[in-house]
Design a protein around this motif. Structure first.
Motif, PDB file in Angstrom:
ATOM      1  N   LYS A 204     -42.973 -43.515  -8.644  1.00  0.00           N
ATOM      2  CA  LYS A 204     -41.657 -42.907  -8.707  1.00  0.00           C
ATOM      3  C   LYS A 204     -41.830 -41.422  -8.991  1.00  0.00           C
ATOM      4  O   LYS A 204     -42.293 -41.029 -10.058  1.00  0.00           O
ATOM      5  CB  LYS A 204     -40.817 -43.564  -9.813  1.00  0.00           C
ATOM      6  CG  LYS A 204     -39.366 -43.085  -9.812  1.00  0.00           C
ATOM      7  CD  LYS A 204     -38.530 -43.869 -10.809  1.00  0.00           C
ATOM      8  CE  LYS A 204     -37.075 -43.424 -10.754  1.00  0.00           C
ATOM      9  NZ  LYS A 204     -36.230 -44.180 -11.732  1.00  0.00           N
ATOM     10  N   ILE A 205     -41.477 -40.613  -8.008  1.00  0.00           N
ATOM     11  CA  ILE A 205     -41.647 -39.163  -8.123  1.00  0.00           C
ATOM     12  C   ILE A 205     -40.492 -38.564  -8.925  1.00  0.00           C
ATOM     13  O   ILE A 205     -39.332 -38.935  -8.749  1.00  0.00           O
ATOM     14  CB  ILE A 205     -41.717 -38.519  -6.725  1.00  0.00           C
ATOM     15  CG1 ILE A 205     -42.866 -39.155  -5.929  1.00  0.00           C
ATOM     16  CG2 ILE A 205     -41.915 -37.015  -6.824  1.00  0.00           C
ATOM     17  CD1 ILE A 205     -42.925 -38.723  -4.487  1.00  0.00           C
ATOM     18  N   ASP A 206     -40.835 -37.634  -9.799  1.00  0.00           N
ATOM     19  CA  ASP A 206     -39.852 -37.040 -10.712  1.00  0.00           C
ATOM     20  C   ASP A 206     -39.106 -35.884 -10.038  1.00  0.00           C
ATOM     21  O   ASP A 206     -39.277 -34.714 -10.387  1.00  0.00           O
ATOM     22  CB  ASP A 206     -40.587 -36.562 -11.976  1.00  0.00           C
ATOM     23  CG  ASP A 206     -39.634 -35.980 -13.010  1.00  0.00           C
ATOM     24  OD1 ASP A 206     -38.448 -36.338 -12.981  1.00  0.00           O
ATOM     25  OD2 ASP A 206     -40.093 -35.165 -13.835  1.00  0.00           O
ATOM     26  N   PHE A 207     -38.247 -36.218  -9.077  1.00  0.00           N
ATOM     27  CA  PHE A 207     -37.467 -35.199  -8.391  1.00  0.00           C
ATOM     28  C   PHE A 207     -36.458 -34.499  -9.313  1.00  0.00           C
ATOM     29  O   PHE A 207     -36.272 -33.278  -9.214  1.00  0.00           O
ATOM     30  CB  PHE A 207     -36.750 -35.791  -7.179  1.00  0.00           C
ATOM     31  CG  PHE A 207     -37.672 -36.131  -6.041  1.00  0.00           C
ATOM     32  CD1 PHE A 207     -38.374 -35.141  -5.374  1.00  0.00           C
ATOM     33  CD2 PHE A 207     -37.861 -37.447  -5.652  1.00  0.00           C
ATOM     34  CE1 PHE A 207     -39.238 -35.448  -4.327  1.00  0.00           C
ATOM     35  CE2 PHE A 207     -38.720 -37.763  -4.610  1.00  0.00           C
ATOM     36  CZ  PHE A 207     -39.406 -36.761  -3.948  1.00  0.00           C
ATOM     37  N   PRO A 208     -35.766 -35.231 -10.207  1.00  0.00           N
ATOM     38  CA  PRO A 208     -34.830 -34.540 -11.117  1.00  0.00           C
ATOM     39  C   PRO A 208     -35.503 -33.452 -11.940  1.00  0.00           C
ATOM     40  O   PRO A 208     -34.944 -32.372 -12.138  1.00  0.00           O
ATOM     41  CB  PRO A 208     -34.294 -35.673 -12.001  1.00  0.00           C
ATOM     42  CG  PRO A 208     -34.417 -36.899 -11.164  1.00  0.00           C
ATOM     43  CD  PRO A 208     -35.684 -36.696 -10.380  1.00  0.00           C
ATOM     44  N   ALA A 210     -38.115 -31.699 -11.106  1.00  0.00           N
ATOM     45  CA  ALA A 210     -38.417 -30.574 -10.221  1.00  0.00           C
ATOM     46  C   ALA A 210     -37.176 -29.717  -9.993  1.00  0.00           C
ATOM     47  O   ALA A 210     -37.239 -28.482 -10.021  1.00  0.00           O
ATOM     48  CB  ALA A 210     -38.964 -31.084  -8.887  1.00  0.00           C
ATOM     49  N   VAL A 211     -36.035 -30.361  -9.773  1.00  0.00           N
ATOM     50  CA  VAL A 211     -34.784 -29.632  -9.523  1.00  0.00           C
ATOM     51  C   VAL A 211     -34.363 -28.835 -10.760  1.00  0.00           C
ATOM     52  O   VAL A 211     -34.000 -27.658 -10.672  1.00  0.00           O
ATOM     53  CB  VAL A 211     -33.668 -30.606  -9.107  1.00  0.00           C
ATOM     54  CG1 VAL A 211     -32.320 -29.883  -9.043  1.00  0.00           C
ATOM     55  CG2 VAL A 211     -33.987 -31.240  -7.758  1.00  0.00           C
ATOM     56  N   LEU A 212     -34.429 -29.471 -11.936  1.00  0.00           N
ATOM     57  CA  LEU A 212     -34.010 -28.804 -13.170  1.00  0.00           C
ATOM     58  C   LEU A 212     -34.894 -27.598 -13.470  1.00  0.00           C
ATOM     59  O   LEU A 212     -34.406 -26.539 -13.881  1.00  0.00           O
ATOM     60  CB  LEU A 212     -34.035 -29.790 -14.334  1.00  0.00           C
ATOM     61  CG  LEU A 212     -32.973 -30.895 -14.312  1.00  0.00           C
ATOM     62  CD1 LEU A 212     -33.273 -31.951 -15.366  1.00  0.00           C
ATOM     63  CD2 LEU A 212     -31.586 -30.294 -14.542  1.00  0.00           C
ATOM     64  N   LEU A 213     -36.197 -27.754 -13.260  1.00  0.00           N
ATOM     65  CA  LEU A 213     -37.117 -26.642 -13.512  1.00  0.00           C
ATOM     66  C   LEU A 213     -36.871 -25.496 -12.532  1.00  0.00           C
ATOM     67  O   LEU A 213     -36.890 -24.323 -12.926  1.00  0.00           O
ATOM     68  CB  LEU A 213     -38.565 -27.124 -13.407  1.00  0.00           C
ATOM     69  CG  LEU A 213     -39.636 -26.077 -13.715  1.00  0.00           C
ATOM     70  CD1 LEU A 213     -39.533 -25.623 -15.165  1.00  0.00           C
ATOM     71  CD2 LEU A 213     -41.027 -26.613 -13.429  1.00  0.00           C
ATOM     72  N   PHE A 254     -35.920 -32.779 -21.608  1.00  0.00           N
ATOM     73  CA  PHE A 254     -35.356 -34.107 -21.868  1.00  0.00           C
ATOM     74  C   PHE A 254     -35.724 -35.081 -20.744  1.00  0.00           C
ATOM     75  O   PHE A 254     -36.114 -36.226 -20.993  1.00  0.00           O
ATOM     76  CB  PHE A 254     -33.832 -34.005 -22.000  1.00  0.00           C
ATOM     77  CG  PHE A 254     -33.146 -35.327 -22.189  1.00  0.00           C
ATOM     78  CD1 PHE A 254     -33.184 -35.984 -23.419  1.00  0.00           C
ATOM     79  CD2 PHE A 254     -32.477 -35.939 -21.133  1.00  0.00           C
ATOM     80  CE1 PHE A 254     -32.562 -37.212 -23.589  1.00  0.00           C
ATOM     81  CE2 PHE A 254     -31.854 -37.173 -21.297  1.00  0.00           C
ATOM     82  CZ  PHE A 254     -31.890 -37.806 -22.529  1.00  0.00           C
ATOM     83  N   GLN A 255     -35.625 -34.606 -19.503  1.00  0.00           N
ATOM     84  CA  GLN A 255     -35.956 -35.446 -18.348  1.00  0.00           C
ATOM     85  C   GLN A 255     -37.424 -35.847 -18.366  1.00  0.00           C
ATOM     86  O   GLN A 255     -37.776 -37.004 -18.088  1.00  0.00           O
ATOM     87  CB  GLN A 255     -35.636 -34.680 -17.059  1.00  0.00           C
ATOM     88  CG  GLN A 255     -36.244 -35.259 -15.782  1.00  0.00           C
ATOM     89  CD  GLN A 255     -35.707 -36.630 -15.435  1.00  0.00           C
ATOM     90  OE1 GLN A 255     -34.636 -37.017 -15.873  1.00  0.00           O
ATOM     91  NE2 GLN A 255     -36.468 -37.378 -14.646  1.00  0.00           N
ATOM     92  N   GLU A 256     -38.300 -34.898 -18.710  1.00  0.00           N
ATOM     93  CA  GLU A 256     -39.728 -35.186 -18.709  1.00  0.00           C
ATOM     94  C   GLU A 256     -40.106 -36.195 -19.786  1.00  0.00           C
ATOM     95  O   GLU A 256     -41.050 -36.981 -19.617  1.00  0.00           O
ATOM     96  CB  GLU A 256     -40.533 -33.890 -18.907  1.00  0.00           C
ATOM     97  CG  GLU A 256     -40.355 -32.888 -17.787  1.00  0.00           C
ATOM     98  CD  GLU A 256     -40.618 -33.503 -16.423  1.00  0.00           C
ATOM     99  OE1 GLU A 256     -41.793 -33.651 -16.053  1.00  0.00           O
ATOM    100  OE2 GLU A 256     -39.633 -33.840 -15.721  1.00  0.00           O
ATOM    101  N   ARG A 257     -39.387 -36.206 -20.882  1.00  0.00           N
ATOM    102  CA  ARG A 257     -39.701 -37.124 -21.976  1.00  0.00           C
ATOM    103  C   ARG A 257     -39.301 -38.559 -21.651  1.00  0.00           C
ATOM    104  O   ARG A 257     -39.883 -39.508 -22.185  1.00  0.00           O
ATOM    105  CB  ARG A 257     -39.010 -36.671 -23.263  1.00  0.00           C
ATOM    106  CG  ARG A 257     -39.595 -35.373 -23.833  1.00  0.00           C
ATOM    107  CD  ARG A 257     -38.999 -35.034 -25.184  1.00  0.00           C
ATOM    108  NE  ARG A 257     -39.577 -33.821 -25.750  1.00  0.00           N
ATOM    109  CZ  ARG A 257     -40.739 -33.772 -26.398  1.00  0.00           C
ATOM    110  NH1 ARG A 257     -41.450 -34.873 -26.562  1.00  0.00           N
ATOM    111  NH2 ARG A 257     -41.182 -32.627 -26.880  1.00  0.00           N
TER     112      ARG A 257
END
Length: 498
Positions: A204-208, A210-213, A254-257
């Protein structure tokens, strides 16, 4: 064949031919390295042709933004799906962006195409370095860094020279096309000789994330470039953009955690050596862009030297880098990471002092000397950090750990291009507003970077513009010195046993 971490899932099998893979990796790195030196050398000519001096830093910022944002994504994808498909994809996108940049007929077009170029570049350097970490042992990595760093030396000698010749005798458009054959050869070598055994799993790729950063960095970069120039620092818009950058970065953390496979696994930052290495990479990234982006403008606009001479002053940085990196490979085995990095930090300060004390009469040799010391400092610190990080983590995190370090340097360069570019523009604006010359707008500085237009200027106006550029760049290089001192202070916190 000697592979590090032999037997781990995803390790390259024995049929991988290390010598040919290393050559292909060096070609890919050379493609990116020569592009950087050529474009920096050609930028004064590009601005002189297309105009838009106030957009000068955006040409670098656009490239660095996409590079910084995508490097983490590519690093994570290489851990999930293997190094080979990701780096080849990056090279193809990079070449497409380079071709488009060469066809630009306005600064706005060039900035858009540099975004595409940066989108591909984010895969090249970190994954190329990770591949070396995969196929060589810890002891071999320290030595092989000298070979990799030689890429910067060769590009340093050939890049500015080729760039200067193309600018003076052909056209600046060709500086973007010179690396296309290199990319084709690199893809061929990696496709034929690099073989990986990556375990097929559903990821599962962490697209959210990437967008937030991306939103956070883009917003911060925009206000740093335009603040004090087109947007007053105390305006509601400026304050709103700063707040938005902070909010989106907080959302990114927060998303990364909570992400099952985060783009930035903060767990690796718990190692003090990795944490310090990444923060110092951020500060040195600011220094790197501050010198490479704006030194040619000073040499050509203030010292009134040719693009070839301006390229020479940057060449010494890239000569000092590989020489120091080669020495670092030996020092690491003798005196350890801490002392090697410390020597590098001192060299960064020495180089920065040269730039702060540089004036119109200092001459290009003075500028070249400063570049050499900064390059030596970069070679010592970056080699120490990469070898240390790759020796600390296991295979399945080596891609993202390497990418995280390069992300921090790219982030530093991205923010540095914006911050120092903002300082440059606002300083010039402030200086010229205090002069009784109606023509003295920021974009009139374009004329200093074109020999014919500079000769056509009246003596008073030329002196005003050159004084304004000197005044502004002095503040830029004061910022470079500040980050050099900060880098050395941070290195002192590295574990002494390393």
């Amino acid at each position: 064949m000697k592979n590090s971490d032999a037997g781990q899932i995803g390790q390259a099998p024995k049929r991988t031919k290390r010598a040919y893979v290393l050559a292909s990796v060096m070609l890919a790195m050379f493609m990116g390295a020569i592009e950087a030196t050529i474009v920096s050398t050609a930028m004064p000519a590009i601005v002189g042709d297309l105009g838009g001096f106030s957009l000068y830093s955006w040409v670098f910022s656009a490239y660095l933004l996409m590079n910084a944002v995508t490097v983490l994504i590519y690093g994570k994808l290489s851990d999930l799906f293997g190094r080979k498909p990701i780096i080849i994809f990056g090279i193809i996108v990079f070449m497409a962006g380079s071709i488009l940049c060469g066809f630009s007929d306005s600064m706005e077009q060039l900035i858009i195409f540099r975004l595409i170029q940066g989108f591909g570049a984010g895969a090249v350097l970190p994954i190329a370095t990770t591949i070396v970490g995969d196929i060589y042992t810890k002891e071999e990595r320290a030595k092989i860094q000298g070979y990799l760093s030689s890429v910067w030396g060769i590009s340093a000698i050939s890049g500015p020279a080729i760039g200067g010749i193309l600018v003076e005798y052909v056209s600046w458009h060709y500086v973007f096309w010179i690396n296309i054959p290199l990319g084709v050869l690199s893809i061929a070598g990696l496709w034929i000789f690099l073989h990986e055994d990556v375990k097929k799993e559903k990821h599962k790729i962490d697209f959210p994330g990437a967008v937030l950063l991306t939103i956070s960095i883009s917003t911060l970069m925009f206000i740093l470039v335009e603040g004090g120039v087109h947007i007053p620092w105390n305006s509601p818009l400026a304050l709103g953009l700063m707040a938005a950058a902070v909010v989106f970065f907080a959302l990114f953390v927060f998303q990364e955690r909570k992400a099952p496979e985060p783009m930035m696994p903060f767990g690796i930052w718990k190692e003090r050596s990795i944490f310090i290495a990444n923060i110092v990479s951020l500060t040195t990234g600011v220094m790197l862009i501050g010198i490479s982006s704006f030194l040619p403008a000073f040499v050509q606009g203030v010292m009134e030297r040719s693009p070839t001479v301006a390229g020479f002053t940057l060449t010494t940085m890239s000569i000092g880098w590989p020489i120091a990196a080669t020495i670092a490979g030996r020092l690491l085995l003798k005196i350890g990471y801490y002392k090697t990095s410390l020597i590098g930090g001192i060299s960064l300060i020495i180089g920065s002092v040269f730039f702060v004390t540089m004036g119109a009469d200092s001459g290009p040799v003075w500028a070249a000397a400063g570049s050499f010391f900064v390059g030596a400092g970069m070679g010592l610190t970056s080699t120490s950090f990469i070898v240390s990080i790759q020796s600390t983590v296991e295979w399945k995190q080596r891609g993202i750990a390497t990418a995280a370090n390069m992300f921090m340097r790219n982030l530093g360069s991205t923010l540095g291009a914006a911050l120092l570019g903002g300082i440059l523009n606002s300083s010039i604006k402030q200086y010229l507003e205090n002069k009784d010359n109606a023509k003295a707008e920021i974009d009139v500085v374009n004329m200093l970077l074109n020999e014919e237009k500079r000769s056509a200027l009246s003596a008073p106006l030329r002196e005003t513009l050159q004084s304004g550029l000197t005044f502004s760049l002095h503040w830029v290089y004061s910022g470079v010195l500040f980050f050099a001192v900060l880098s050395l202070a941070l290195i002192l916190f590295l574990p002494r046993k390393t």
